[in-house]
Design a protein around this motif. Sequence first.
Motif, PDB file in Angstrom:
ATOM      1  N   UNK A 343       0.944  -1.185   0.181  1.00 35.01           N
ATOM      2  CA  UNK A 343       0.078   0.007   0.181  1.00 35.01           C
ATOM      3  C   UNK A 343       0.808   1.262  -0.047  1.00 35.01           C
ATOM      4  N   UNK A 344       1.950   1.236   0.522  1.00 38.52           N
ATOM      5  CA  UNK A 344       2.900   2.364   0.446  1.00 38.52           C
ATOM      6  C   UNK A 344       2.535   3.368   1.796  1.00 38.52           C
ATOM      7  N   UNK A 345       1.904   2.808   2.659  1.00 40.32           N
ATOM      8  CA  UNK A 345       1.357   3.497   3.847  1.00 40.32           C
ATOM      9  C   UNK A 345       2.571   3.757   4.641  1.00 40.32           C
ATOM     10  N   UNK A 346       2.504   5.214   5.174  1.00 38.66           N
ATOM     11  CA  UNK A 346       3.495   5.533   6.072  1.00 38.66           C
ATOM     12  C   UNK A 346       2.610   5.963   7.512  1.00 38.66           C
ATOM     13  N   UNK A 347       2.009   6.976   7.516  1.00 35.25           N
ATOM     14  CA  UNK A 347       1.117   7.224   8.531  1.00 35.25           C
ATOM     15  C   UNK A 347      -0.333   7.372   8.102  1.00 35.25           C
ATOM     16  N   UNK A 348      -1.310   6.454   9.001  1.00 40.01           N
ATOM     17  CA  UNK A 348      -2.361   6.373   8.685  1.00 40.01           C
ATOM     18  C   UNK A 348      -3.208   7.230   9.412  1.00 40.01           C
ATOM     19  N   UNK A 349      -3.863   7.939   9.024  1.00 36.50           N
ATOM     20  CA  UNK A 349      -5.009   8.859   9.967  1.00 36.50           C
ATOM     21  C   UNK A 349      -6.203   8.445  10.028  1.00 36.50           C
ATOM     22  N   UNK A 350      -6.972   8.193  11.216  1.00 36.61           N
ATOM     23  CA  UNK A 350      -8.264   7.733  11.241  1.00 36.61           C
ATOM     24  C   UNK A 350      -9.116   9.113  11.878  1.00 36.61           C
ATOM     25  N   UNK A 351     -10.118   9.716  10.948  1.00 29.05           N
ATOM     26  CA  UNK A 351     -10.995  10.343  11.557  1.00 29.05           C
ATOM     27  C   UNK A 351     -12.035   9.978  12.501  1.00 29.05           C
ATOM     28  N   UNK A 352     -12.190  10.629  13.477  1.00 22.90           N
ATOM     29  CA  UNK A 352     -13.107  10.012  14.540  1.00 22.90           C
ATOM     30  C   UNK A 352     -14.505  10.843  14.497  1.00 22.90           C
TER      31      UNK A 352
END
Length: 352
Positions: A343-352
């Motif tokens: 996926x090439x993910x580094x930092x995955x942000x989750x909106x709450x």
Amino acid sequence: MLMKAALKTAEGRFEITQVPQPQIPNADWVLARVRVAGICGTDVRHWGKHEPDLEHHITGHELAGEVVEVGAAVANVAPGDRVVIESVMGDGECEWCRVQQYNLCPNLYEVRTKCVSRAYGEFVTGPARKFYKLPDHVSFEEAALIDTFSVCLHAQHKSGLSINDKVAIIGAGPIGLGQLMLAKASGADVLITDVVDSALELALELGADVVLNSHREDSVAAAKAFTGGRGVDIAFECCGGENMPTTLPQATGMARRGGKVVIVGGFDKGVIDIGLEWQRIQMSEIQLIPSASFSFHGLDAEQGMALELLSKGKINASKLITHRFGLGQINEAFEAAAAKEETGATFVAISI
């Protein structure tokens, strides 16, 4: 009152459900609405595993949000303020907490997981001193990375890094890239390794002097070439987990005589068999320096210091944010974070 939260299941995934909203227990505490939470390497190591201690619990420790309510004794923040929330919190009573080394508190995890370290829910509570007001130009997503940068800053403080040092960093995830930016900001020359090419490309954009894929190249030989045969002054191990039997020997092999190895990546529980070249380590007086979370450095909280560095543009958070999901997609978010080679993910942000 109820709130939405992601609870760990027996299989180590997440279930979105309604749970009681936390309430302010003391006059010096704050209630905040979480806006963005992150996924770190520690979170990923727990992903998809049966861990009874975490079952039906709210987890997550990288978070930013808005103050909703404050106790009568709170003066540093007010309702409506945008804040980053520090999730390293000891019991406040032990010998280590008394000297602001609360990252070493024997009751750290028991205390923090009851309040501030519950990022994957809509609301959290905690002492007002753990809430830092955000400048207007720092977004919630960027602020969610301040926990990561604080870990890196603590490791750099432990290392004694100074200008013109030659540094190796093993791992180009958020921690390794944060370590890179701090080292470059301090005047060091940096070689960084990883096994994901997209991470190494990002490291080059952030100022790395040399990058290499350790699946294809010899890290120790590269460190010697980088330093004219001497070896690096400081090697930061920033992978941790199941990689340690490979990466820690690499780090010690890259360090020069009289050099240092800072262990930033986390270990899994239990006794781990890691073969090290102990005679060389001893005869070369290579220092092995464990680094755990963060707390204070001198007069200042390292979380506040990291926020200041970010707000002044001395470190870059926005380049690290590669993926965004809503709370209802938290399982997909973890799948993306865990499969970073695809996926090439580094930092995955989750909106709450």
